[in-house]
Design a protein around this motif. Structure first.
Motif, mmCIF file in Angstrom:
data_model
loop_
_atom_site.group_PDB
_atom_site.id
_atom_site.type_symbol
_atom_site.label_atom_id
_atom_site.label_comp_id
_atom_site.label_asym_id
_atom_site.label_seq_id
_atom_site.Cartn_x
_atom_site.Cartn_y
_atom_site.Cartn_z
ATOM 1 N N PHE A 76 49.788 43.280 56.939
ATOM 2 C CA PHE A 76 49.623 42.789 55.568
ATOM 3 C C PHE A 76 48.197 43.033 55.077
ATOM 4 O O PHE A 76 47.228 42.685 55.772
ATOM 5 C CB PHE A 76 49.904 41.290 55.486
ATOM 6 C CG PHE A 76 51.348 40.914 55.324
ATOM 7 C CD1 PHE A 76 51.768 40.208 54.202
ATOM 8 C CD2 PHE A 76 52.290 41.253 56.287
ATOM 9 C CE1 PHE A 76 53.102 39.842 54.052
ATOM 10 C CE2 PHE A 76 53.615 40.890 56.153
ATOM 11 C CZ PHE A 76 54.034 40.193 55.027
ATOM 12 N N THR A 77 48.065 43.600 53.895
ATOM 13 C CA THR A 77 46.746 43.665 53.266
ATOM 14 C C THR A 77 46.451 42.299 52.645
ATOM 15 O O THR A 77 47.354 41.462 52.499
ATOM 16 C CB THR A 77 46.707 44.736 52.171
ATOM 17 O OG1 THR A 77 47.595 44.339 51.114
ATOM 18 C CG2 THR A 77 47.122 46.096 52.713
ATOM 19 N N VAL A 78 45.205 42.079 52.261
ATOM 20 C CA VAL A 78 44.844 40.818 51.619
ATOM 21 C C VAL A 78 45.672 40.618 50.344
ATOM 22 O O VAL A 78 46.207 39.535 50.076
ATOM 23 C CB VAL A 78 43.333 40.779 51.297
ATOM 24 C CG1 VAL A 78 43.000 39.564 50.449
ATOM 25 C CG2 VAL A 78 42.519 40.772 52.581
ATOM 26 N N ALA A 79 45.793 41.686 49.567
ATOM 27 C CA ALA A 79 46.548 41.612 48.310
ATOM 28 C C ALA A 79 48.021 41.312 48.570
ATOM 29 O O ALA A 79 48.644 40.515 47.855
ATOM 30 C CB ALA A 79 46.398 42.913 47.530
ATOM 31 N N GLN A 80 48.606 41.967 49.583
ATOM 32 C CA GLN A 80 50.011 41.730 49.916
ATOM 33 C C GLN A 80 50.222 40.297 50.390
ATOM 34 O O GLN A 80 51.217 39.655 50.036
ATOM 35 C CB GLN A 80 50.464 42.715 50.991
ATOM 36 C CG GLN A 80 50.647 44.132 50.480
ATOM 37 C CD GLN A 80 50.889 45.139 51.591
ATOM 38 O OE1 GLN A 80 50.579 44.884 52.760
ATOM 39 N NE2 GLN A 80 51.435 46.289 51.237
ATOM 40 N N ASN A 81 49.282 39.805 51.178
ATOM 41 C CA ASN A 81 49.392 38.441 51.680
ATOM 42 C C ASN A 81 49.329 37.424 50.550
ATOM 43 O O ASN A 81 50.120 36.467 50.505
ATOM 44 C CB ASN A 81 48.286 38.166 52.696
ATOM 45 C CG ASN A 81 48.483 36.855 53.423
ATOM 46 O OD1 ASN A 81 49.580 36.538 53.881
ATOM 47 N ND2 ASN A 81 47.434 36.062 53.507
ATOM 48 N N GLU A 82 48.408 37.636 49.618
ATOM 49 C CA GLU A 82 48.288 36.725 48.488
ATOM 50 C C GLU A 82 49.539 36.768 47.613
ATOM 51 O O GLU A 82 50.023 35.735 47.132
ATOM 52 C CB GLU A 82 47.054 37.081 47.663
ATOM 53 C CG GLU A 82 45.740 36.776 48.388
ATOM 54 C CD GLU A 82 44.519 37.230 47.602
ATOM 55 O OE1 GLU A 82 44.697 37.984 46.608
ATOM 56 O OE2 GLU A 82 43.394 36.843 47.987
ATOM 57 N N ARG A 83 50.049 37.969 47.422
ATOM 58 C CA ARG A 83 51.258 38.117 46.613
ATOM 59 C C ARG A 83 52.458 37.448 47.281
ATOM 60 O O ARG A 83 53.246 36.753 46.636
ATOM 61 C CB ARG A 83 51.532 39.603 46.404
ATOM 62 C CG ARG A 83 52.689 39.890 45.476
ATOM 63 C CD ARG A 83 52.784 41.365 45.203
ATOM 64 N NE ARG A 83 54.054 41.735 44.615
ATOM 65 C CZ ARG A 83 54.606 42.925 44.720
ATOM 66 N NH1 ARG A 83 53.971 43.866 45.399
ATOM 67 N NH2 ARG A 83 55.755 43.195 44.157
ATOM 68 N N PHE A 84 52.571 37.656 48.589
ATOM 69 C CA PHE A 84 53.698 37.051 49.302
ATOM 70 C C PHE A 84 53.584 35.531 49.293
ATOM 71 O O PHE A 84 54.576 34.826 49.110
ATOM 72 C CB PHE A 84 53.775 37.561 50.746
ATOM 73 C CG PHE A 84 55.044 37.127 51.434
ATOM 74 C CD1 PHE A 84 56.183 37.913 51.356
ATOM 75 C CD2 PHE A 84 55.114 35.931 52.133
ATOM 76 C CE1 PHE A 84 57.369 37.506 51.957
ATOM 77 C CE2 PHE A 84 56.277 35.514 52.732
ATOM 78 C CZ PHE A 84 57.413 36.310 52.647
ATOM 79 N N ASP A 85 52.378 35.014 49.495
ATOM 80 C CA ASP A 85 52.176 33.564 49.506
ATOM 81 C C ASP A 85 52.593 32.932 48.180
ATOM 82 O O ASP A 85 53.176 31.835 48.154
ATOM 83 C CB ASP A 85 50.713 33.233 49.787
ATOM 84 C CG ASP A 85 50.358 33.350 51.258
ATOM 85 O OD1 ASP A 85 51.282 33.483 52.082
ATOM 86 O OD2 ASP A 85 49.159 33.309 51.589
#
Length: 282
Positions: free
Chosen positions: A253-262
């Motif tokens: 997970f990239t930081v952006a992907q993690n934030e989006r998923f959260d």
């Protein structure tokens, strides 16, 4: 001469729902109408949530931790892969009634045998945090080569969030099961993370659920037979186990992907009892 590119197998869309290509058009209805036996055990999960681990736990418990008997009885209690694949359901119908059938499946709640929802048979349902599932699922699909959009992590991540993901989204699959069936007597809900943190305790919980009490020595044998290293060592063909860890999502997970998923996770899980049981790292 260069080798030809490996062809993609595609998916099978039945009534708007994406299934693996091994699922025939008639399979969902066939499964929903399956004649369930009282001693049937269904190991039920969203893909890559610990399905094979849970199946091995059940099989070892039924054989009291006797590894030789697990191998010997396999043909009498199982019919191979998920019941939604090909003719697997027919094979289960032909199995002996002398031993419990152990059926592994990823079917959504509207396809699960109606008699199970009415209380017949028993279901061991395993959940896993959706980020680790995403990474494990992606690695698995790289090898199975279903769709081109699953081949690159970024494109898979996008597909994983869509409602038309194969087997649906993690949310659409797991929430109806947990919210509506967690208190049913014939359902036992475990999480992959609980199994990692308390392997022996989960073995005992499954024993109690299946009304299969074991001695301390037999429980220890089941635990020994179903460690990740033990199962990985015994797989001779295509290996469905990879790392077997909690928190591997951080590797992809990239930081952006993690934030989006959260953000999506927090919205979909708001007010859900399931949220209290999901662990993203230990």
């Amino acid at each position: 001469m260069t080798d030809k590119p490996k062809p993609f197998f595609g998916v099978n869309v039945i009534n708007g729902f994406k299934w693996p290509p091994m699922v025939r058009d008639t399979n969902p209805k066939q499964i929903a109408n399956l004649k369930v036996r009282e001693d049937d055990v269904f190991v039920l999960t969203y893909p890559k949530a610990g399905t094979h681990w849970a199946q091995e736990l059940v099989r070892n418990i039924l054989c009291k931790g006797n590894k030789d008997k697990v191998k010997e009885d396999y043909a009498n209690s199982s019919a191979g892969g998920p019941i939604e694949f090909g003719d697997t359901c027919e094979k289960f119908d032909s199995l002996s009634t002398e031993k419990p059938r152990v059926m592994m499946t990823h079917v959504p709640v509207d396809v699960l045998p109606k008699q199970v929802l009415e209380g017949k048979g028993k279901v061991v349902f395993v959940n896993r945090n959706p980020k680790d599932i995403a990474v494990s699922y992606w690695h698995f699909l790289l090898e199975t080569h279903f769709l081109e959009e699953y081949q690159e992590w970024d494109s898979f991540f996008e597909a994983y969030l869509k409602t038309d993901m194969m087997y649906g989204t993690w949310f659409d699959y797991n929430l109806p099961y947990y919210e509506n069936h967690r208190n049913k007597k014939n359902f036992l809900f475990l999480t992959y993370e609980e199994m990692k943190l308390d392997h022996k305790g989960c073995v005992i919980r499954i024993c109690d659920f299946l009304s299969r009490p074991l001695s301390e020595e037999q429980v220890d044998k089941v635990v020994e037979n179903t460690t990740f290293s033990s199962m990985k060592a015994t797989k001779k063909k295509f290996n469905v186990t990879r790392k077997g860890v909690v928190g591997d999502w951080k590797s992809r997970f990239t930081v952006a992907q993690n934030e989006r998923f959260d953000a999506i996770y927090n919205q979909r899980m708001e007010g859900s009892a399931l949220a209290k049981r999901i662990i993203f790292e230990t």
